[in-house]
Scaffold this motif. Structure first.
Motif, mmCIF file in Angstrom:
data_model
loop_
_atom_site.group_PDB
_atom_site.id
_atom_site.type_symbol
_atom_site.label_atom_id
_atom_site.label_comp_id
_atom_site.label_asym_id
_atom_site.label_seq_id
_atom_site.Cartn_x
_atom_site.Cartn_y
_atom_site.Cartn_z
ATOM 1 N N ASP A 175 -81.553 32.799 -43.842
ATOM 2 C CA ASP A 175 -82.920 32.698 -44.337
ATOM 3 C C ASP A 175 -83.883 33.085 -43.225
ATOM 4 N N GLY A 176 -84.852 33.890 -43.579
ATOM 5 C CA GLY A 176 -85.822 34.283 -42.566
ATOM 6 C C GLY A 176 -86.760 35.358 -43.053
ATOM 7 N N LEU A 177 -87.498 35.886 -42.112
ATOM 8 C CA LEU A 177 -88.500 36.911 -42.382
ATOM 9 C C LEU A 177 -88.160 38.176 -41.616
ATOM 10 N N TYR A 178 -88.488 39.289 -42.218
ATOM 11 C CA TYR A 178 -88.294 40.590 -41.597
ATOM 12 C C TYR A 178 -89.680 41.108 -41.202
ATOM 13 N N LEU A 179 -89.835 41.354 -39.909
ATOM 14 C CA LEU A 179 -91.116 41.754 -39.329
ATOM 15 C C LEU A 179 -91.046 43.190 -38.841
ATOM 16 N N GLY A 223 -94.975 43.461 -35.273
ATOM 17 C CA GLY A 223 -94.698 42.084 -35.670
ATOM 18 C C GLY A 223 -95.288 41.661 -37.001
ATOM 19 N N ALA A 224 -95.867 42.586 -37.752
ATOM 20 C CA ALA A 224 -96.429 42.239 -39.065
ATOM 21 C C ALA A 224 -95.321 41.778 -40.005
ATOM 22 N N GLU A 225 -95.599 40.762 -40.814
ATOM 23 C CA GLU A 225 -94.630 40.256 -41.787
ATOM 24 C C GLU A 225 -94.507 41.245 -42.942
ATOM 25 N N LEU A 226 -93.265 41.642 -43.247
ATOM 26 C CA LEU A 226 -93.028 42.659 -44.266
ATOM 27 C C LEU A 226 -92.194 42.172 -45.445
ATOM 28 N N PHE A 227 -91.029 41.555 -45.173
ATOM 29 C CA PHE A 227 -90.106 41.169 -46.227
ATOM 30 C C PHE A 227 -89.512 39.801 -45.940
ATOM 31 N N SER A 228 -89.050 39.138 -46.990
ATOM 32 C CA SER A 228 -88.400 37.834 -46.876
ATOM 33 C C SER A 228 -86.927 37.961 -47.267
ATOM 34 N N SER A 229 -86.104 37.122 -46.664
ATOM 35 C CA SER A 229 -84.686 37.095 -47.050
ATOM 36 C C SER A 229 -84.514 36.725 -48.519
ATOM 37 N N LEU A 230 -85.500 36.058 -49.098
ATOM 38 C CA LEU A 230 -85.420 35.670 -50.508
ATOM 39 C C LEU A 230 -85.424 36.870 -51.447
ATOM 40 N N PHE A 274 -84.727 45.388 -50.300
ATOM 41 C CA PHE A 274 -85.533 44.266 -50.771
ATOM 42 C C PHE A 274 -86.166 44.667 -52.089
ATOM 43 N N TYR A 275 -86.396 43.677 -52.977
ATOM 44 C CA TYR A 275 -87.042 44.023 -54.247
ATOM 45 C C TYR A 275 -88.539 43.743 -54.241
ATOM 46 N N ALA A 276 -89.061 43.174 -53.153
ATOM 47 C CA ALA A 276 -90.504 42.933 -53.052
ATOM 48 C C ALA A 276 -90.889 42.786 -51.590
ATOM 49 N N GLN A 277 -92.115 43.093 -51.296
ATOM 50 C CA GLN A 277 -92.673 42.850 -49.962
ATOM 51 C C GLN A 277 -93.305 41.462 -49.941
#
Length: 129
Positions: A37-41, A46-53, A65-68
């Motif tokens: 679980d985490g965030l992809y930057l 370092g901008a937040e782009l995608f989530s592991s969800l 990923f299916y959504a940003q």
């Protein structure tokens, strides 16, 4: 002569992909099989782009990923390179090339954001909140 600050910050491969719109070889990316679980930057700013969800295995060889996570951070532009008609995705804050988005992803969006691992940094979500 001015030096490119991105050259100082990035590896040769990261620079080639993010600053020169390159593509890493499929199935070679460090984050392809990341399942925590985490965030992809953005690797560059370092901008937040995608989530592991929203990550899924598309079988295409790149993290998908299916959504940003933040529509203010991912931009779109038409790309006709390599004889193809695609939609490039890039980091809006720093203009880093991320990959491409396709309309063959899963519900609920039907989108597949196909992203180069070297354009991302993975940040594990804190289990303590």
């Amino acid at each position: 002569m001015q030096t490119d600050p991105w050259r100082e910050k990035l590896t040769d491969e990261e620079y080639r992909v993010t600053r020169l719109s390159g593509t890493e070889r499929p199935f070679t990316g460090e984050l392809l099989h990341e399942s925590r679980d985490g965030l992809y930057l953005c690797k560059c700013c370092g901008a937040e782009l995608f989530s592991s969800l929203t990550k899924f295995d598309a079988g295409c060889g790149w993290p998908s990923f299916y959504a940003q996570t933040n529509s203010n951070n991912v931009g779109y532009r038409f790309d006709e390179s390599h004889g193809m008609r695609r939609t490039e995705i890039f980091c809006k804050p720093c203009n880093a090339h991320l990959g491409h988005v396709f309309e063959d992803g899963p519900a609920p969006t039907g989108q597949r954001y196909c992203v180069n691992s070297v354009s991302l940094t993975f940040k594990i979500e804190n289990a303590d909140g």
